[in-house]
Enzyme design. Structure first.
Site, PDB file in Angstrom:
ATOM      1  CG  ASP A  46      -2.221   0.824   0.943  1.00  0.00           C
ATOM      2  OD1 ASP A  46      -3.281   0.206   0.737  1.00  0.00           O
ATOM      3  OD2 ASP A  46      -2.153   2.070   0.908  1.00  0.00           O
ATOM      4  CB  VAL A  73       0.362   0.007  -7.860  1.00  0.00           C
ATOM      5  CG1 VAL A  73       0.239  -0.918  -6.673  1.00  0.00           C
ATOM      6  CG2 VAL A  73      -0.840   0.936  -7.998  1.00  0.00           C
ATOM      7  CG  ASN A  99      -7.914  -3.949  -3.713  1.00  0.00           C
ATOM      8  OD1 ASN A  99      -9.124  -4.016  -3.854  1.00  0.00           O
ATOM      9  ND2 ASN A  99      -7.349  -3.101  -2.845  1.00  0.00           N
ATOM     10  CE1 TYR A 165     -12.503   3.174 -10.202  1.00  0.00           C
ATOM     11  CE2 TYR A 165     -14.810   2.882 -10.782  1.00  0.00           C
ATOM     12  CZ  TYR A 165     -13.702   2.507 -10.043  1.00  0.00           C
ATOM     13  OH  TYR A 165     -13.801   1.465  -9.149  1.00  0.00           O
ATOM     14  CB  THR A 200     -14.559   0.597   0.698  1.00  0.00           C
ATOM     15  OG1 THR A 200     -14.720   1.483  -0.426  1.00  0.00           O
ATOM     16  CG2 THR A 200     -14.887  -0.825   0.287  1.00  0.00           C
TER      17      THR A 200
HETATM   18  P1  NAD Z   1     -10.227   2.296  -0.918  1.00  0.00           P
HETATM   19  O1  NAD Z   1      -9.954   3.673  -1.427  1.00  0.00           O
HETATM   20  O2  NAD Z   1     -11.141   2.138   0.246  1.00  0.00           O
HETATM   21  O3  NAD Z   1      -8.845   1.566  -0.613  1.00  0.00           O
HETATM   22  C1  NAD Z   1      -7.866   1.574  -1.617  1.00  0.00           C
HETATM   23  C2  NAD Z   1      -6.511   1.277  -1.014  1.00  0.00           C
HETATM   24  O4  NAD Z   1      -5.568   1.346  -2.096  1.00  0.00           O
HETATM   25  C3  NAD Z   1      -6.067   2.288   0.032  1.00  0.00           C
HETATM   26  O5  NAD Z   1      -5.477   1.616   1.125  1.00  0.00           O
HETATM   27  C4  NAD Z   1      -5.048   3.151  -0.709  1.00  0.00           C
HETATM   28  O6  NAD Z   1      -4.029   3.668   0.134  1.00  0.00           O
HETATM   29  C5  NAD Z   1      -4.486   2.147  -1.704  1.00  0.00           C
HETATM   30  N1  NAD Z   1      -3.918   2.810  -2.878  1.00  0.00           N
HETATM   31  C6  NAD Z   1      -4.458   3.816  -3.611  1.00  0.00           C
HETATM   32  N2  NAD Z   1      -3.616   4.183  -4.575  1.00  0.00           N
HETATM   33  C7  NAD Z   1      -2.513   3.407  -4.466  1.00  0.00           C
HETATM   34  C8  NAD Z   1      -1.282   3.333  -5.152  1.00  0.00           C
HETATM   35  N3  NAD Z   1      -1.012   4.168  -6.166  1.00  0.00           N
HETATM   36  N4  NAD Z   1      -0.383   2.389  -4.780  1.00  0.00           N
HETATM   37  C9  NAD Z   1      -0.638   1.572  -3.736  1.00  0.00           C
HETATM   38  N5  NAD Z   1      -1.779   1.613  -3.016  1.00  0.00           N
HETATM   39  C10 NAD Z   1      -2.700   2.528  -3.383  1.00  0.00           C
HETATM   40  O7  NAD Z   1     -10.785   1.461  -2.172  1.00  0.00           O
HETATM   41  P2  NAD Z   1     -11.829   0.235  -2.231  1.00  0.00           P
HETATM   42  O8  NAD Z   1     -13.205   0.793  -2.279  1.00  0.00           O
HETATM   43  O9  NAD Z   1     -11.489  -0.785  -1.225  1.00  0.00           O
HETATM   44  O10 NAD Z   1     -11.530  -0.286  -3.698  1.00  0.00           O
HETATM   45  C11 NAD Z   1     -10.575  -1.291  -3.963  1.00  0.00           C
HETATM   46  C12 NAD Z   1     -10.619  -1.646  -5.443  1.00  0.00           C
HETATM   47  O11 NAD Z   1     -11.932  -2.074  -5.797  1.00  0.00           O
HETATM   48  C13 NAD Z   1     -10.297  -0.463  -6.366  1.00  0.00           C
HETATM   49  O12 NAD Z   1      -9.580  -0.924  -7.494  1.00  0.00           O
HETATM   50  C14 NAD Z   1     -11.660   0.040  -6.775  1.00  0.00           C
HETATM   51  O13 NAD Z   1     -11.643   0.728  -7.991  1.00  0.00           O
HETATM   52  C15 NAD Z   1     -12.421  -1.281  -6.864  1.00  0.00           C
HETATM   53  N6  NAD Z   1     -13.870  -1.112  -6.729  1.00  0.00           N
HETATM   54  C16 NAD Z   1     -14.414  -0.600  -5.604  1.00  0.00           C
HETATM   55  C17 NAD Z   1     -15.789  -0.453  -5.533  1.00  0.00           C
HETATM   56  C18 NAD Z   1     -16.475   0.107  -4.316  1.00  0.00           C
HETATM   57  O14 NAD Z   1     -17.679   0.366  -4.388  1.00  0.00           O
HETATM   58  N7  NAD Z   1     -15.792   0.301  -3.204  1.00  0.00           N
HETATM   59  C19 NAD Z   1     -16.603  -0.835  -6.611  1.00  0.00           C
HETATM   60  C20 NAD Z   1     -16.007  -1.359  -7.738  1.00  0.00           C
HETATM   61  C21 NAD Z   1     -14.632  -1.501  -7.797  1.00  0.00           C
END
Ligand code: NAD
Length: 265
Positions: A46, A73, A99, A165, A200
């Site tokens: 992270d 990442v 993720n 996105y 989240t």
């Molecule tokens: P979140 O923002 O709650 O958590 C994301 C995590 O990724 C955080 O800990 C952040 O520090 C880390 N992060 C962000 N950019 C980063 C980078 N450049 N390098 C390393 N770490 C990094 O997100 P979430 O809601 O848990 O989503 C996780 C994944 O699921 C994402 O790819 C998101 O697009 C996808 N997603 C989420 C949802 C939703 O409704 N929450 C829906 C569809 C898809």
């Protein structure tokens, strides 16, 4: 009964090593916890050190194994260094969960500038590319493995928000299928999951920006999911658990919605 019928919960990923990017919060943190609960040793990658270390603490508190590496990442050298270091620390790599992701600006195409567009693609698309690229040599050396990429319902269909996105997650959908085809002979399976709205930190932040705050947003989004409500991180983590387990050994190139029926409408 075959060994596939008699496994215990703890044995589902026994002896496996998993890397989870963005495991400091939300779906990534829950995935780290679930994979560890089922026997995997987990590398937590992270950007945010405090959050990543908290995930490691939570995994450890359940008596399981995790270790943190600070990684952006979107920076190839950091991804390579962390991937090689974690593979050395745990001795191998079996599972990669791509993720980490960001939603970026919420504007229509004619209002987005290049910097805003690139910021989303740097993390959501190049991040998956870099992590996969540097994991593949380890997975090949391992004789195979499983990759799950976090796309979204927004990588399958359009909506009225978050244009860059959508484009980025659409790319992740196809990157997953392409890598599934290319690496099939190496016994590396690649699938994508497509969450609907999952409660989240990302969604809390997004939801509280709008009129009526988070409650109004969750009510609105919940109604768009035929099941009548938004999902939880565990709903996605359990789908990922299945896809990376040997139970899914004939599943590759699949795009699995975890969306309460959102994309079935
Ligand atoms: P979140 O923002 O709650 O958590 C994301 C995590 O990724 C955080 O800990 C952040 O520090 C880390 N992060 C962000 N950019 C980063 C980078 N450049 N390098 C390393 N770490 C990094 O997100 P979430 O809601 O848990 O989503 C996780 C994944 O699921 C994402 O790819 C998101 O697009 C996808 N997603 C989420 C949802 C939703 O409704 N929450 C829906 C569809 C898809």
């Amino acid at each position: 009964m075959s060994s596939h019928d008699t496994h215990t919960a703890a044995a589902r990923l026994a002896g496996k090593v998993a890397f989870v990017t963005g495991a400091g919060a939300g779906i990534g943190r829950e995935t780290a916890l679930v994979l560890a609960r089922h026997g995997a040793k987990v590398a937590v990658f992270d950007l945010t050190e405090a959050d990543g270390r908290e995930t490691v603490r939570l995994v450890g508190a359940e008596g399981n194994t995790a270790q943190f590496w600070k990684v952006n990442v979107a920076v190839e050298s950091e991804v390579k260094a962390a991937t090689d270091a974690a593979a050395a620390a745990f001795g191998k790599l079996d599972i990669l969960v791509n993720n980490a992701g960001v939603t970026g600006v919420d504007k229509p195409t004619h209002e987005i500038d290049e910097t805003e567009w690139d910021a989303v693609f740097a993390v959501d698309v190049k991040g998956v590319f870099f992590s996969t690229k540097h994991a593949i040599p380890h997975l090949k050396r391992n004789g195979g493995g499983a990759i799950v990429n976090l796309s979204s319902i927004y990588g399958l269909v359009g909506s009225h928000e978050l244009t860059p996105y959508h484009a980025a997650k659409g790319a992740v959908t196809l990157m997953s299928k392409q890598d599934a085809v290319v690496y099939g002979r190496d016994n590396i399976r690649v699938n994508s999951v497509h969450p609907g709205t999952i409660l989240t930190p990302l969604v809390r932040e997004l939801g509280s920006r709008g009129e009526g705050g988070l409650d109004a947003y969750l009510k609105l989004m919940g109604a768009r999911h035929p099941i009548g409500h938004v999902g939880e991180p565990a709903d996605v983590a359990n789908a990922i658990l299945f896809l990376v387990s040997d139970e899914a050994r004939f599943i590759t190139g699949a795009a699995l919605p975890v969306d309460g029926g959102y994309t079935a409408v």
